[in-house]
Design an enzyme around this catalytic site. Sequence first.
Site, PDB file in Angstrom:
ATOM      1  N   LYS A 106       5.237 -21.502   1.076  1.00  0.00           N
ATOM      2  CA  LYS A 106       3.832 -21.106   0.825  1.00  0.00           C
ATOM      3  C   LYS A 106       3.759 -22.135  -0.103  1.00  0.00           C
ATOM      4  CE  LYS A 106       0.289 -18.255   1.951  1.00  0.00           C
ATOM      5  NZ  LYS A 106       0.084 -17.545   3.107  1.00  0.00           N
ATOM      6  N   ASP A 146      -4.077 -22.115   5.218  1.00  0.00           N
ATOM      7  CA  ASP A 146      -4.429 -20.825   4.497  1.00  0.00           C
ATOM      8  C   ASP A 146      -5.857 -20.576   4.037  1.00  0.00           C
ATOM      9  OD1 ASP A 146      -2.703 -18.140   3.927  1.00  0.00           O
ATOM     10  OD2 ASP A 146      -3.460 -18.687   2.042  1.00  0.00           O
TER      11      ASP A 146
HETATM   12  N1  GLU Z   1      -1.394 -18.825   6.326  1.00  0.00           N
HETATM   13  C1  GLU Z   1      -0.848 -17.713   7.598  1.00  0.00           C
HETATM   14  C2  GLU Z   1      -0.172 -16.629   6.960  1.00  0.00           C
HETATM   15  O1  GLU Z   1      -0.443 -16.523   5.777  1.00  0.00           O
HETATM   16  C3  GLU Z   1      -0.276 -18.670   8.649  1.00  0.00           C
HETATM   17  C4  GLU Z   1       0.921 -19.606   8.281  1.00  0.00           C
HETATM   18  C5  GLU Z   1       1.530 -20.332   9.109  1.00  0.00           C
HETATM   19  O2  GLU Z   1       0.704 -20.351  10.045  1.00  0.00           O
HETATM   20  O3  GLU Z   1       2.608 -20.918   9.173  1.00  0.00           O
HETATM   21  O4  GLU Z   1       0.439 -15.979   7.858  1.00  0.00           O
END
Ligand code: GLU
Length: 420
Positions: A106, A146
């Site tokens: 992340k 995100d």
């Molecule tokens: N931000 C989204 C999550 O928290 C998707 C992350 C992604 O697609 O890699 O699941």
Amino acid sequence: MVEVRDPLVEARRQLRRAIDLLGHPDYVYEVLAEPERVIQVKVPVRMDDGSVKVFMGWRSQHNSALGPYKGGVRYHPSVTMNEVIALSMWMTWKNSLAGLPYGGGKGGVRVNPKVLTPRQLEELSRRYFEAISDFVGIDQDIPAPDVYTDPQVMAWYFDEYSRIKRGYYTGVVTGKPPELGGLQARVVATGYGVAVAVREAAKKLLGGIEGKTVAVQGFGNVGYYTAKYLSEMGARVVAVSDSRGGIYSSKGLDPDEVLSVKRREGSVIHYPGAEKKMSPMDVLELDVDVLVPAAIEGVITEENAPRIKAKLVAEGANGPTTTEAEKILTERGVVVLPDILVNAGGVIMSHIEWVNNRMGGWITDEEALKKLEYKMTDNVSRVLGYWQKKLDTSKHPLRDAAYMIAVDRVVKAMKLRGLL
Ligand code: GLU
């Protein structure tokens, strides 16, 4: 008093519980409680008066036992390193539980993107990605959108990386615009996934979704699409809310009509067909079959948990239910479909996009949504099956089953690789 929660403390507590339930020795917890790598970067942006402002950014790479790190990047004024680490740990479990060949990562930049001009936002995005470019890659770490990041930001990331590495590397980020190898279906994916998960759980626990009443807290991307698809599946969405307030109609609301009012007038509360208006917190306590908290974290607490009347709670948001609240809900027989299970639609769609990019192929939105539906249906039935077979459901929340499956898959992969 407002309790300040360190999300990393919460994430580690959840990991500790899963390790204990699985009966793994202590050192397994110690190994997984820390991320493999955290990159801290300085992101300088030239302001319009000629001065340079510095923003702090991070990318946490929690675990890569199952595949390259995968997870979004958020732009928010309250981002902290610990929050990014916690979110990367949650991505490890989310990706593992969904059966994807991904580890967890992340990113975050501590910035309020709403006060930046489009040029400043572009510069911030390019500088951030440049700063982490040695640590990301198609087989290393694949960022995605995100909170407050979108397909345009992903397009800048892709362009910056492709320029630095002198190639055309669409697979280095997902959630891109369709012109650059993204999928239109990525936009609806999380909400659609939540709706499919609720439908499947309702089949097993409530005798079907048709005619069941639903309240949705939060009417952003996830809340709106969840409401829309649940209505199409035959449920009656009787209440929705945004940060300004909630509306209720016993006959049911049309999510598209509510959305056009919100777009026109700034909030769902201006919807003319509502029987009652209420606060966003009151929406949680309505007498409905299904409750979908799809706004922010920490809204269901030990204070309001005794008054929740829904039989099924589906966590569209990340972390809307506190541990203490979940204990109360479990004792009262309320089933909480945990975030790492129900809101995985976004990253599942990201995986479909990434595979498609790597093959240099093309896929229709219809096919992509079919794949997502299949995966989500399978995931829900696996977690419910494990919970009912292996645990005392009157004592253990469904989250225990989800964590046990997710953590165990990572532990097995690490053991096979000789890392544990
Ligand atoms: N931000 C989204 C999550 O928290 C998707 C992350 C992604 O697609 O890699 O699941």
